[in-house]
Design an enzyme around this catalytic site. Sequence first.
Site, PDB file in Angstrom:
ATOM      1  N   TYR A  83      -2.626  -1.627  10.804  1.00 38.80           N
ATOM      2  CA  TYR A  83      -2.826  -2.079   9.411  1.00 38.80           C
ATOM      3  C   TYR A  83      -1.637  -1.663   8.545  1.00 38.80           C
ATOM      4  CZ  TYR A  83      -4.038  -1.571   4.552  1.00 38.80           C
ATOM      5  OH  TYR A  83      -3.968  -1.608   3.182  1.00 38.80           O
ATOM      6  N   LYS A 126       1.653  -3.897   6.474  1.00 44.54           N
ATOM      7  CA  LYS A 126       2.144  -3.813   5.090  1.00 44.54           C
ATOM      8  C   LYS A 126       3.660  -3.586   5.087  1.00 44.54           C
ATOM      9  CE  LYS A 126      -1.727  -4.669   3.182  1.00 44.54           C
ATOM     10  NZ  LYS A 126      -1.907  -6.017   2.625  1.00 44.54           N
ATOM     11  N   SER A 141       0.832  -1.206   0.000  1.00 48.29           N
ATOM     12  CA  SER A 141       0.000   0.000   0.000  1.00 48.29           C
ATOM     13  C   SER A 141       0.863   1.251   0.000  1.00 48.29           C
ATOM     14  CB  SER A 141      -0.878  -0.017   1.256  1.00 48.29           C
ATOM     15  OG  SER A 141      -1.486   1.225   1.448  1.00 48.29           O
TER      16      SER A 141
HETATM   17  C1  UD1 Z   1      -7.420   4.342   3.374  1.00 52.48           C
HETATM   18  C2  UD1 Z   1      -6.394   4.002   4.397  1.00 52.48           C
HETATM   19  C3  UD1 Z   1      -5.231   3.363   3.706  1.00 52.48           C
HETATM   20  C4  UD1 Z   1      -5.702   2.108   2.996  1.00 52.48           C
HETATM   21  C5  UD1 Z   1      -6.822   2.439   2.055  1.00 52.48           C
HETATM   22  C6  UD1 Z   1      -7.411   1.120   1.597  1.00 52.48           C
HETATM   23  C7  UD1 Z   1      -6.687   5.640   6.206  1.00 52.48           C
HETATM   24  C8  UD1 Z   1      -6.089   6.782   6.949  1.00 52.48           C
HETATM   25  N1  UD1 Z   1      -6.000   5.180   5.146  1.00 52.48           N
HETATM   26  O1  UD1 Z   1      -6.859   5.291   2.473  1.00 52.48           O
HETATM   27  O2  UD1 Z   1      -4.236   3.024   4.642  1.00 52.48           O
HETATM   28  O3  UD1 Z   1      -4.641   1.538   2.281  1.00 52.48           O
HETATM   29  O4  UD1 Z   1      -7.851   3.181   2.716  1.00 52.48           O
HETATM   30  O5  UD1 Z   1      -8.576   1.286   0.902  1.00 52.48           O
HETATM   31  O6  UD1 Z   1      -7.745   5.184   6.548  1.00 52.48           O
HETATM   32  N2  UD1 Z   1     -13.096  10.844   2.983  1.00 52.48           N
HETATM   33  C9  UD1 Z   1     -14.105  11.717   3.313  1.00 52.48           C
HETATM   34  N3  UD1 Z   1     -15.268  11.221   3.820  1.00 52.48           N
HETATM   35  C10 UD1 Z   1     -15.477   9.894   4.007  1.00 52.48           C
HETATM   36  C11 UD1 Z   1     -14.443   8.984   3.670  1.00 52.48           C
HETATM   37  C12 UD1 Z   1     -13.258   9.492   3.162  1.00 52.48           C
HETATM   38  O7  UD1 Z   1     -13.949  12.928   3.152  1.00 52.48           O
HETATM   39  O8  UD1 Z   1     -16.561   9.512   4.490  1.00 52.48           O
HETATM   40  C13 UD1 Z   1     -11.844  11.365   2.421  1.00 52.48           C
HETATM   41  C14 UD1 Z   1     -10.618  11.069   3.264  1.00 52.48           C
HETATM   42  O9  UD1 Z   1     -10.409  12.070   4.221  1.00 52.48           O
HETATM   43  C15 UD1 Z   1      -9.536  11.023   2.203  1.00 52.48           C
HETATM   44  C16 UD1 Z   1     -10.254  10.506   0.956  1.00 52.48           C
HETATM   45  O10 UD1 Z   1     -11.631  10.734   1.190  1.00 52.48           O
HETATM   46  O11 UD1 Z   1      -9.076  12.301   1.945  1.00 52.48           O
HETATM   47  C17 UD1 Z   1     -10.028   9.044   0.704  1.00 52.48           C
HETATM   48  O12 UD1 Z   1     -10.334   8.326   1.895  1.00 52.48           O
HETATM   49  P1  UD1 Z   1     -10.395   6.739   1.935  1.00 52.48           P
HETATM   50  O13 UD1 Z   1     -11.217   6.235   0.813  1.00 52.48           O
HETATM   51  O14 UD1 Z   1     -10.737   6.325   3.309  1.00 52.48           O
HETATM   52  O15 UD1 Z   1      -8.898   6.298   1.594  1.00 52.48           O
HETATM   53  P2  UD1 Z   1      -7.521   6.697   2.316  1.00 52.48           P
HETATM   54  O16 UD1 Z   1      -7.737   7.282   3.641  1.00 52.48           O
HETATM   55  O17 UD1 Z   1      -6.717   7.482   1.345  1.00 52.48           O
END
Ligand code: UD1
Length: 339
Positions: free
Chosen positions: A150, A154, A125
């Site tokens: 998690y 990795k 990841s």
């Molecule tokens: C997350 C994990 C990462 C993992 C990946 C697997 C965290 C901190 N990181 O990545 O380690 O490998 O998932 O799928 O959890 N967001 C919103 N609202 C929401 C959900 C997300 O604004 O309800 C935003 C988040 O702040 C981020 C972006 O969307 O900026 C992507 O979020 P997400 O899909 O959870 O992925 P990551 O956090 O990048």
Amino acid sequence: MKILVTGGLGFIGSHTVVELQNEGFEVVVIDDLSNSSLQVLDGITAITGVRPYFEKLDLKIKNDVKAFFKNHNDLAGVIHFAASKAVGESVNEPLMYYENNINTLVYVLQEMANLDKQNFIFSSSCTVYGQADELPITENAPVKPAESPYGNTKQIGEEIIKDTCKVQEKLNCIALRYFNPIGAHPSAEIGELPIGVPQNLVPFITQTAIGIREQLSVFGGDYPTPDGTCIRDYIHVVDLAKAHVVALQRLLSGKNDSNFEFFNLGTGKGSSVLEAIQSFEKVSGKKLNYKIADRREGDVISAYADTNKANEVLGWKTELTLDDAMASAWKWEKKIRNK
Ligand code: UD1
């Protein structure tokens, strides 16, 4: 050629099984069904016309892993997806994560040592980079202390593979560092099936649009980015799946430069949360109910891949866009809700 896909009924695993079968590989799927369902086999069969061989197997049970590899000593390669992946859950249940993600990796590698062909692809990841100092993120960027158990699994997983490759010359491994995989197969026969409230952005968007969730919270609107929201590199799961086939073919043809290589898998393009929402609204024709909320702990500000190494060395690049991914995720959501 017979390829084992562990966790092959999961989100990325199932899409990879499809691409392997499309390329003519014989696929053996194992999965413990802890976060997947047998119906995924029907989806794979509908797309490819071939039902892969399946065994329900819990990789934590060492004797079962031994027995499995004894029965399948003719494998040409292993693609290892089986792992737990919820960041928040890993903070609350660290030992469960170390057992699920580390013990299982060790058992698989131990049994692979008895195979004639030892080609191994590992799901890593971009989380290993944390908040990188330079963007886009190259494979030379330093690995930062993990933010969660998690993420640590990795990092430790890559270390375990590296150490093993040093002493086990027959073993050839590629670790693939995924950025943000999203979307579904364009046929809508397979896709992501989050259990409970989705933690990731795209399933939350599609569940909000279909009416299961009331409102999406955008985590943070005051980041130092052009529109104030976090930036990620969203990669279509079909492009990601194809990269696994290319990486496997590299090992099967002996083209790898060393017996442990790693590659970033992303599009190279960063998109903000608001841009992701706009893309969804454009392809679905639906307005999304969202609000700007507090920042989420542990989120990095911005992460997107430098794709040069994957493009040049693997000879792979993404073909699908963020709009394609959003359209496929929406089609999938509508299908599973019968709408
Ligand atoms: C997350 C994990 C990462 C993992 C990946 C697997 C965290 C901190 N990181 O990545 O380690 O490998 O998932 O799928 O959890 N967001 C919103 N609202 C929401 C959900 C997300 O604004 O309800 C935003 C988040 O702040 C981020 C972006 O969307 O900026 C992507 O979020 P997400 O899909 O959870 O992925 P990551 O956090 O990048």
